[in-house]
Write a protein that holds these residues in place. Structure first.
Motif, mmCIF file in Angstrom:
data_model
loop_
_atom_site.group_PDB
_atom_site.id
_atom_site.type_symbol
_atom_site.label_atom_id
_atom_site.label_comp_id
_atom_site.label_asym_id
_atom_site.label_seq_id
_atom_site.Cartn_x
_atom_site.Cartn_y
_atom_site.Cartn_z
ATOM 1 N N ASP A 1 17.622 38.935 38.374
ATOM 2 C CA ASP A 1 17.797 40.211 37.682
ATOM 3 C C ASP A 1 16.420 40.724 37.288
ATOM 4 O OD1 ASP A 1 19.177 42.421 36.367
ATOM 5 O OD2 ASP A 1 20.889 41.057 36.256
ATOM 6 N N ASN A 2 16.380 41.948 36.730
ATOM 7 C CA ASN A 2 15.072 42.547 36.459
ATOM 8 C C ASN A 2 15.002 43.287 35.128
ATOM 9 O OD1 ASN A 2 16.646 44.741 37.037
ATOM 10 N ND2 ASN A 2 15.224 45.685 38.494
ATOM 11 N N ALA A 3 15.811 42.861 34.153
ATOM 12 C CA ALA A 3 15.763 43.458 32.822
ATOM 13 C C ALA A 3 15.998 42.367 31.783
ATOM 14 C CB ALA A 3 16.809 44.567 32.686
ATOM 15 N N ASP A 4 15.413 42.539 30.614
ATOM 16 C CA ASP A 4 15.400 41.469 29.620
ATOM 17 C C ASP A 4 16.802 41.053 29.158
ATOM 18 O OD1 ASP A 4 12.661 41.471 29.792
ATOM 19 O OD2 ASP A 4 12.365 42.713 28.000
ATOM 20 N N ALA A 5 17.628 42.037 28.740
ATOM 21 C CA ALA A 5 18.941 41.681 28.199
ATOM 22 C C ALA A 5 19.835 41.018 29.246
ATOM 23 C CB ALA A 5 19.617 42.920 27.602
ATOM 24 N N PRO A 6 19.941 41.538 30.466
ATOM 25 C CA PRO A 6 20.750 40.839 31.481
ATOM 26 C C PRO A 6 20.230 39.438 31.798
ATOM 27 C CG PRO A 6 20.436 43.120 32.117
ATOM 28 C CD PRO A 6 19.536 42.867 30.941
ATOM 29 N N LEU A 7 18.926 39.264 31.819
ATOM 30 C CA LEU A 7 18.373 37.935 32.084
ATOM 31 C C LEU A 7 18.745 36.955 30.975
ATOM 32 C CD1 LEU A 7 14.894 39.010 33.459
ATOM 33 C CD2 LEU A 7 16.570 37.625 34.708
ATOM 34 N N ARG A 8 18.688 37.423 29.730
ATOM 35 C CA ARG A 8 19.090 36.558 28.615
ATOM 36 C C ARG A 8 20.564 36.183 28.730
ATOM 37 N NH1 ARG A 8 15.763 40.123 25.553
ATOM 38 N NH2 ARG A 8 17.602 41.295 24.883
ATOM 39 N N LEU A 9 21.400 37.156 29.116
ATOM 40 C CA LEU A 9 22.829 36.887 29.236
ATOM 41 C C LEU A 9 23.092 35.858 30.332
ATOM 42 C CD1 LEU A 9 25.779 37.384 28.611
ATOM 43 C CD2 LEU A 9 25.689 39.457 30.016
ATOM 44 N N ALA A 10 22.444 36.017 31.475
ATOM 45 C CA ALA A 10 22.632 35.058 32.564
ATOM 46 C C ALA A 10 22.174 33.666 32.156
ATOM 47 C CB ALA A 10 21.882 35.535 33.805
ATOM 48 N N GLU A 11 21.039 33.587 31.474
ATOM 49 C CA GLU A 11 20.548 32.287 31.010
ATOM 50 C C GLU A 11 21.545 31.643 30.047
ATOM 51 O OE1 GLU A 11 18.148 30.465 31.874
ATOM 52 O OE2 GLU A 11 16.479 31.645 32.675
ATOM 53 N N SER A 12 22.142 32.442 29.179
ATOM 54 C CA SER A 12 23.111 31.891 28.232
ATOM 55 C C SER A 12 24.341 31.358 28.958
ATOM 56 C CB SER A 12 23.512 32.955 27.207
ATOM 57 O OG SER A 12 24.318 33.971 27.791
ATOM 58 N N CYS A 13 24.721 31.991 30.063
ATOM 59 C CA CYS A 13 25.858 31.505 30.855
ATOM 60 C C CYS A 13 25.540 30.150 31.470
ATOM 61 C CB CYS A 13 26.219 32.504 31.952
ATOM 62 S SG CYS A 13 26.931 34.062 31.347
ATOM 63 N N LEU A 14 24.327 29.993 31.983
ATOM 64 C CA LEU A 14 23.923 28.704 32.536
ATOM 65 C C LEU A 14 23.904 27.622 31.458
ATOM 66 C CD1 LEU A 14 21.026 29.190 35.107
ATOM 67 C CD2 LEU A 14 23.485 29.114 35.478
ATOM 68 N N LYS A 15 23.369 27.974 30.305
ATOM 69 C CA LYS A 15 23.282 27.000 29.218
ATOM 70 C C LYS A 15 24.667 26.541 28.792
ATOM 71 C CE LYS A 15 21.263 26.319 24.624
ATOM 72 N NZ LYS A 15 20.471 26.940 23.536
ATOM 73 N N ALA A 16 25.611 27.484 28.724
ATOM 74 C CA ALA A 16 26.971 27.139 28.318
ATOM 75 C C ALA A 16 27.649 26.243 29.340
ATOM 76 C CB ALA A 16 27.790 28.412 28.106
#
Length: 371
Positions: free
Chosen positions: A204-219
């Motif tokens: 992805d290429n925007a801060d908020a979507p990248l944070r959301l995707a990372e949180s999905c991986l962490k979960a």
């Protein structure tokens, strides 16, 4: 009843009082809408770039309870008054006799791909209203584990990305690329892919979507998955960062077996194609008006296969909801009342990822015998 109506393209929705729909006949059912999710297609439609139906009550991903049933719905389904259902936009009143309707993916005589069928929220009124008429054959029974606000985004975003993942024909342990991993479809795709036994390379290429995707991986505790920022990491760098397979391939053999393309940009498409290994599969979900430029070298020398994926069948939708109920796959949701739909649209335009949902229970539902 209250409804949010699009009366002209490129204008705000107008909150209107309308009569209740007529009693359902045939395969139709009347549902009370409890939650209605906003989709990128709603934004495209409101711009005038697709469809001509106006005035229109948009929304093709919603959920509610059955209030009354047509005669055919009473005899041919297990629905009853009070049944909790999710409603995908496709397919309202398919023709029943084209090749699609006779292909047997769902019940004979019904297909979400019927070219003559209508679409709730696109060719006819959809879910941004308190009550809606839908085709009993298009709805999906909701598992007890899921609420209305959780289910509504799955009726397009969840179903579309789940079906696209199945189109990849991957094996457990394979890695799939998801370009646009932090958007409404993307963050659900990350979760579904891991639950299906795949590792994920998310882009992805925007801060908020990248944070959301990372949180999905962490979960999901997926140590073999990675999220990359396309602004700082190109496709070549992604491939060098990924763990090498047991057999060290030639540089020209590196890459992923499949990628999903979710954004409507040439840059996203090109990035995804660059991640594919020879004989890989590119599954395109987005549909930019100007299309995508495809490299003949990818098609000929890499033998890359490019396929489109619109939405899943009703059978696929049921499989998707059952998997969701068994796991903790959930959309990242923010809610608004029906009255605040235009505020929701403004929030959507900020592009912060996740799904934006109208919670009609927060709006004060009208009684069936009321307005």
């Amino acid at each position: 009843m209250r409804a949010q109506v699009l009366n002209a393209f490129n204008t705000p929705y107008e909150l209107t009082t309308r009569p209740l729909p007529s009693p359902p006949t045939g395969h139709d059912v009347l549902i009370r809408v409890h939650a209605a999710s906003y989709c990128h297609t709603d934004d495209v439609y409101a711009s005038g770039a697709m469809g001509k139906t106006l005035p229109l009550v948009p929304c093709h991903e919603f959920a509610g309870t059955v209030v009354s049933l047509g005669t055919d719905a009473q005899t041919s389904t297990d629905l009853e008054i009070g049944s909790r259902v999710g409603v995908p936009g496709r397919a309202y009143h398919p023709c029943g006799h084209c090749n699609e309707c006779l292909n047997g993916e769902d019940q004979i005589g019904y297909s979400v791909y019927c070219p003559k069928a209508g679409n709730n929220g696109i060719t006819r009124d959809g879910g941004f209203q308190e009550f809606a008429i839908v085709d009993s054959r298009q709805v999906v029974p909701m598992p007890d584990e899921l609420g209305f606000v959780e289910t509504a985004p799955l009726m397009c975003a969840g179903l579309t990305v789940f079906a696209a993942l199945k189109r990849c024909n991957l094996e457990v342990g394979d890695t799939v690329g998801i370009v646009g991993c932090g958007g409404g479809l993307g963050h659900l795709g990350v979760q579904y892919a891991i639950e299906m036994g795949y590792s994920v390379v998310g882009i992805d290429n925007a801060d908020a979507p990248l944070r959301l995707a990372e949180s999905c991986l962490k979960a999901k505790h997926s140590s073999g998955s990675h999220i990359f920022d396309a602004r700082t990491t190109d496709a070549e760098a992604v491939l060098t960062i990924l763990p090498a397979p047991k057999r060290i391939p030639l540089p020209s053999e590196r890459g992923l077996p499949a990628v999903l393309i979710l954004p409507e940009s040439q840059a996203a498409f090109s990035f995804g194609m660059s991640l594919l290994r020879p004989h890989g599969k590119c599954v395109v979900v987005s549909f930019p008006e100007e299309g995508f430029h495809v490299s003949a070298k990818d098609l000929v020398f890499k033998d890359v296969e490019i396929v489109g994926s619109l939405v899943g069948s009703n059978r696929c939708a049921r499989e998707m909801l059952q998997l969701t109920a068994r796991t903790n796959v959930r959309a990242n949701v923010r809610t608004w009342s029906l009255e605040a739909l235009n505020e929701l649209v403004e929030a959507y335009k900020k592009g912060e990822g996740g799904k934006l949902v109208v919670d009609l229970e927060a709006s004060g539902l009208g009684e069936l015998s009321g307005r």
